[in-house]
Design a protein around this motif. Structure first.
Motif, short mmCIF file in Angstrom:
data_model
loop_
_atom_site.label_atom_id
_atom_site.label_comp_id
_atom_site.label_asym_id
_atom_site.label_seq_id
_atom_site.Cartn_x
_atom_site.Cartn_y
_atom_site.Cartn_z
N THR A 205 0.85 -1.20 0.00
CA THR A 205 0.00 0.00 0.00
C THR A 205 0.89 1.26 0.00
O THR A 205 2.10 1.17 0.13
CB THR A 205 -0.95 0.02 1.22
OG1 THR A 205 -0.23 0.46 2.37
CG2 THR A 205 -1.58 -1.34 1.48
N GLY A 206 0.24 2.40 -0.16
CA GLY A 206 1.00 3.68 -0.18
C GLY A 206 2.01 3.70 -1.31
O GLY A 206 3.11 4.23 -1.18
N GLY B 180 4.75 6.12 -2.28
CA GLY B 180 5.71 6.51 -1.25
C GLY B 180 7.11 5.96 -1.53
O GLY B 180 7.29 5.00 -2.28
N ALA C 131 7.64 2.28 -0.31
CA ALA C 131 6.83 1.38 -1.12
C ALA C 131 7.45 1.20 -2.51
O ALA C 131 7.52 0.08 -3.03
CB ALA C 131 5.40 1.91 -1.24
N SER D 114 -2.53 2.20 -4.31
CA SER D 114 -2.31 3.63 -4.07
C SER D 114 -3.65 4.33 -4.01
O SER D 114 -4.62 3.89 -4.63
CB SER D 114 -1.48 4.21 -5.23
OG SER D 114 -1.45 5.61 -5.17
N TYR E 232 1.14 1.03 4.78
CA TYR E 232 1.39 2.39 5.26
C TYR E 232 0.29 2.70 6.28
O TYR E 232 -0.88 2.43 6.01
CB TYR E 232 1.32 3.38 4.10
CG TYR E 232 2.64 3.68 3.43
CD1 TYR E 232 3.37 2.66 2.82
CD2 TYR E 232 3.17 4.96 3.40
CE1 TYR E 232 4.58 2.93 2.20
CE2 TYR E 232 4.38 5.23 2.79
CZ TYR E 232 5.09 4.22 2.19
OH TYR E 232 6.28 4.48 1.58
N ASP F 270 -2.62 4.23 8.42
CA ASP F 270 -3.65 5.27 8.41
C ASP F 270 -4.74 4.79 9.35
O ASP F 270 -5.39 3.78 9.08
CB ASP F 270 -4.20 5.45 6.99
CG ASP F 270 -5.17 6.61 6.92
OD1 ASP F 270 -5.59 7.10 8.00
OD2 ASP F 270 -5.53 7.02 5.80
N LEU G 17 4.61 -0.20 8.15
CA LEU G 17 5.58 0.91 8.20
C LEU G 17 5.13 1.83 9.32
O LEU G 17 4.34 2.75 9.11
CB LEU G 17 5.60 1.65 6.86
CG LEU G 17 6.55 2.86 6.81
CD1 LEU G 17 7.99 2.44 7.02
CD2 LEU G 17 6.42 3.60 5.48
N SER H 42 6.55 3.80 13.10
CA SER H 42 7.48 4.91 13.36
C SER H 42 8.09 4.74 14.74
O SER H 42 7.41 4.29 15.68
CB SER H 42 6.69 6.23 13.31
OG SER H 42 7.46 7.28 13.86
N SER I 108 0.53 6.30 14.03
CA SER I 108 1.08 4.95 13.85
C SER I 108 0.67 4.02 14.99
O SER I 108 0.40 2.84 14.77
CB SER I 108 2.62 5.01 13.77
OG SER I 108 3.01 5.76 12.66
N SER J 181 15.50 5.15 2.40
CA SER J 181 14.26 4.39 2.21
C SER J 181 14.55 2.99 1.65
O SER J 181 13.81 2.03 1.94
CB SER J 181 13.30 5.14 1.28
OG SER J 181 13.99 5.60 0.15
#
Ligand SMILES: NC(=O)c1ccc[n+]([C@@H]2O[C@H](COP(=O)([O-])OP(=O)(O)OC[C@H]3O[C@@H](n4cnc5c(N)ncnc54)[C@H](OP(=O)(O)O)[C@@H]3O)[C@@H](O)[C@H]2O)c1
Length: 280
Positions: free
Chosen positions: A6-7, A10, A13, A31, A69, A71, A93, A95, A112, A165
């Motif tokens: 996902t994401g 980014g 990703a 996405s 990612y 959300d 992902l 933090s 997160s 990354s």
């Protein structure tokens, strides 16, 4: 057997999709705006918006693993849909900010943390990657630097251990394809602490021109950042940088520890992205 990433626009990703595809693994790129997505030929794309459950089924079909990612909006419904689709493992992902004492109330950390908690509560086997600052955050300076303008900073001596990354993607690849990292919560950092001043000195060498720094007040920095993010997030970011000015960065040197290979340096990131900092 498909791995849903996902994401997909980014930075992490993008690197992960390329790595999975190069390894011959079936990967689907999801996405919020698949029409704006660039992926290697042969990688299918799907629309996925965590706040829109109508996008879940097509994105998740046949996905036995998900790189997610975070959300918090819609996360419970997404996790249920993933379980219904037969997903057996999520690599999040997250933090390093979730480890801070005020993570529950901090707007960035709680983003997160709420997703970690939803995954834990669901019982869906999950691996939490908790990176510290991304090297790619330096792109926030690219406009001013390329225009020959000074970089305005409230905390030029804030020291972080920025991580490339692609190193996060390497760890994610290992978590998705091996067993050693599965189920763990891992803090990820680059190999060395660098202040913003030191990062800008490296960018200056790589771009081939001076990059002046102008010190601004906390209040002015908060005003500037609030143009791009909610005021509460700007305050939280500045508080983090203020704290990082008072102590050296915690360095986990994760790429070496977990994968046995040296981490990509900030200089390497700067060289790869030099075009963004070249004077126009
Ligand atoms: N930046 C850091 O220092 C840092 C540190 C620790 C943790 N994290 C976590 O990592 C996650 C991503 O961080 P980030 O926002 O800094 O990184 P990013 O990799 O740039 O991700 C941004 C996300 O926003 C979406 N997006 C919307 N417009 C975009 C555009 N024009 N280009 C690229 N992506 C676009 C993408 O998802 P779609 O393709 O679905 O739209 C993408 O996944 C966050 O959850 C953050 O908490 C970041």
């Amino acid at each position: 057997m498909t791995i849903l990433v996902t994401g997909a626009r980014g930075q992490v990703a993008q690197a992960l999709i390329a790595r999975l595809h190069a390894a011959g693994l079936p990967v689907r790129a999801a996405s919020a705006k698949p029409a704006e997505l660039t992926v290697p030929a042969g990688v299918p794309a799907a629309e996925l918006v965590l706040g829109r459950p109508d996008t879940f089924d097509a994105a998740l079909r046949g996905a036995d693993q998900v790189f997610l990612y975070p959300d918090p909006d819609g996360i419970d419904a997404f996790v249920k849909a993933a379980q219904a689709a037969g997903t057996g493992h999520v690599v999040l992902l997250s933090s390093s900010s979730v480890l801070s004492p005020d993570a529950e109330t901090d707007p960035m950390a709680s983003h997160s943390l709420r997703v970690e908690r939803a995954l834990t509560a669901s019982g869906l086997p999950s691996t939490f990657l908790r990176p510290d600052a991304f090297a790619g955050n330096a792109l926030a300076w690219a406009h001013d630097i390329s225009q020959g303008l000074p970089v305005q900073l409230a905390y030029p001596d804030a020291e972080l251990a920025p991580i490339h990354s692609a190193d996060i993607a390497d760890v994610a690849f290992e978590a998705l394809t091996g067993t050693a990292l599965r189920g763990r919560a891992i803090t990820l950092t680059g190999a060395e602490g660098l202040t913003f001043r030191q990062q800008l000195a490296i960018l200056s060498e790589v771009a081939g021109h001076d990059i002046p720094i102008v010190r601004i007040t906390h209040a002015e920095a908060e005003r500037q950042l609030s143009r791009y993010m909610p005021a509460a997030s700007a305050g939280s970011l500045l508080a983090w940088w203020a704290a990082a000015s008072r102590q050296p960065a915690a360095v986990a040197d994760t790429t070496r520890t977990l994968l046995g290979t040296p981490a990509r340096t900030f200089r390497q990131w700067a060289i790869e992205n030099a075009a963004a900092f070249t004077r126009r």
